[in-house]
Design a protein around this motif. Structure first.
Motif, PDB file in Angstrom:
ATOM      1  N   LEU A  42       0.716  -1.315   0.018  1.00  0.00           N
ATOM      2  CA  LEU A  42       0.154  -0.053  -0.130  1.00  0.00           C
ATOM      3  C   LEU A  42       0.871   1.151   0.069  1.00  0.00           C
ATOM      4  O   LEU A  42       0.470   2.276  -0.638  1.00  0.00           O
ATOM      5  CB  LEU A  42      -0.979  -0.054   1.248  1.00  0.00           C
ATOM      6  CG  LEU A  42      -2.128  -1.055   1.099  1.00  0.00           C
ATOM      7  CD1 LEU A  42      -2.699  -1.128   2.410  1.00  0.00           C
ATOM      8  CD2 LEU A  42      -3.173  -0.720  -0.116  1.00  0.00           C
ATOM      9  N   ILE A  43       1.827   1.240   0.710  1.00  0.00           N
ATOM     10  CA  ILE A  43       2.844   2.379   0.542  1.00  0.00           C
ATOM     11  C   ILE A  43       3.571   2.555  -0.778  1.00  0.00           C
ATOM     12  O   ILE A  43       3.357   3.604  -1.207  1.00  0.00           O
ATOM     13  CB  ILE A  43       3.826   2.259   1.916  1.00  0.00           C
ATOM     14  CG1 ILE A  43       3.279   2.502   3.325  1.00  0.00           C
ATOM     15  CG2 ILE A  43       4.956   3.430   1.672  1.00  0.00           C
ATOM     16  CD1 ILE A  43       4.032   2.196   4.316  1.00  0.00           C
ATOM     17  N   TRP A  44       3.970   1.546  -1.301  1.00  0.00           N
ATOM     18  CA  TRP A  44       4.497   1.551  -2.379  1.00  0.00           C
ATOM     19  C   TRP A  44       3.529   2.226  -3.565  1.00  0.00           C
ATOM     20  O   TRP A  44       3.648   2.958  -4.489  1.00  0.00           O
ATOM     21  CB  TRP A  44       4.754   0.235  -2.910  1.00  0.00           C
ATOM     22  CG  TRP A  44       6.010  -0.098  -3.746  1.00  0.00           C
ATOM     23  CD1 TRP A  44       7.091   0.442  -3.907  1.00  0.00           C
ATOM     24  CD2 TRP A  44       6.313  -1.152  -4.864  1.00  0.00           C
ATOM     25  NE1 TRP A  44       7.741  -0.092  -5.001  1.00  0.00           N
ATOM     26  CE2 TRP A  44       7.049  -0.648  -5.645  1.00  0.00           C
ATOM     27  CE3 TRP A  44       5.034  -2.003  -5.431  1.00  0.00           C
ATOM     28  CZ2 TRP A  44       7.522  -1.674  -6.656  1.00  0.00           C
ATOM     29  CZ3 TRP A  44       5.394  -2.767  -6.783  1.00  0.00           C
ATOM     30  CH2 TRP A  44       6.856  -2.632  -6.995  1.00  0.00           C
ATOM     31  N   LEU A  45       2.242   1.825  -3.574  1.00  0.00           N
ATOM     32  CA  LEU A  45       1.170   2.285  -4.479  1.00  0.00           C
ATOM     33  C   LEU A  45       0.960   3.759  -4.220  1.00  0.00           C
ATOM     34  O   LEU A  45       0.779   4.406  -5.152  1.00  0.00           O
ATOM     35  CB  LEU A  45      -0.154   1.390  -4.180  1.00  0.00           C
ATOM     36  CG  LEU A  45      -0.133  -0.116  -5.021  1.00  0.00           C
ATOM     37  CD1 LEU A  45      -1.216  -0.573  -4.550  1.00  0.00           C
ATOM     38  CD2 LEU A  45       0.309  -0.273  -6.384  1.00  0.00           C
ATOM     39  N   LEU A  46       0.783   3.957  -2.738  1.00  0.00           N
ATOM     40  CA  LEU A  46       0.822   5.604  -2.599  1.00  0.00           C
ATOM     41  C   LEU A  46       1.721   6.331  -2.973  1.00  0.00           C
ATOM     42  O   LEU A  46       1.706   7.444  -3.637  1.00  0.00           O
ATOM     43  CB  LEU A  46       0.382   5.811  -0.952  1.00  0.00           C
ATOM     44  CG  LEU A  46       0.267   6.772  -0.477  1.00  0.00           C
ATOM     45  CD1 LEU A  46      -0.953   7.421  -0.801  1.00  0.00           C
ATOM     46  CD2 LEU A  46       0.357   7.055   1.044  1.00  0.00           C
ATOM     47  N   ILE A  47       3.052   5.927  -3.013  1.00  0.00           N
ATOM     48  CA  ILE A  47       4.251   6.748  -3.365  1.00  0.00           C
ATOM     49  C   ILE A  47       4.126   6.923  -4.849  1.00  0.00           C
ATOM     50  O   ILE A  47       4.389   7.910  -5.451  1.00  0.00           O
ATOM     51  CB  ILE A  47       5.586   6.060  -2.929  1.00  0.00           C
ATOM     52  CG1 ILE A  47       5.660   6.208  -1.152  1.00  0.00           C
ATOM     53  CG2 ILE A  47       6.595   6.708  -3.579  1.00  0.00           C
ATOM     54  CD1 ILE A  47       6.667   5.573  -0.622  1.00  0.00           C
ATOM     55  N   GLY A  48       3.513   5.684  -5.520  1.00  0.00           N
ATOM     56  CA  GLY A  48       3.654   5.791  -7.126  1.00  0.00           C
ATOM     57  C   GLY A  48       2.569   6.499  -7.423  1.00  0.00           C
ATOM     58  O   GLY A  48       2.826   7.442  -8.395  1.00  0.00           O
TER      59      GLY A  48
END
Length: 84
Positions: free
Chosen positions: A7-13
């Motif tokens: 989720l953090i990875w997707l949010l940063i993306g």
């Protein structure tokens, strides 16, 4: 990879893709497209900054800056390819 890390990875993306779409005006791809551009941009930005010997810092803000820079490069390259 845990669900939180994903989720953090997707949010940063998503944030990086959205910022890159604003910086390179007129080249937003919607939510999913921006996430993809941001994630690919994170790889490009990490590689590019590594080659140039530039250290942005750690944490989420550093990740967003690197991913945004990479996403801007991708969008500029897409602009050049579409014009040709």
């Amino acid at each position: 990879m845990t669900i939180e890390a994903l989720l953090i990875w997707l949010l940063i993306g998503a944030i990086a893709g959205w910022l890159a779409g604003i910086i390179v005006k007129g080249y937003g791809f919607g939510l999913v497209g921006n996430i993809v551009v941001g994630i690919v941009g994170a790889f490009v930005g990490g590689w590019l900054f590594g080659q140039l010997g530039i250290a942005i810092g750690s944490g989420i803000v550093g990740s967003i800056i690197g991913a945004t820079a990479g996403a801007v490069v991708i969008l500029l390259l897409l602009r050049l390819v579409r014009r040709a």
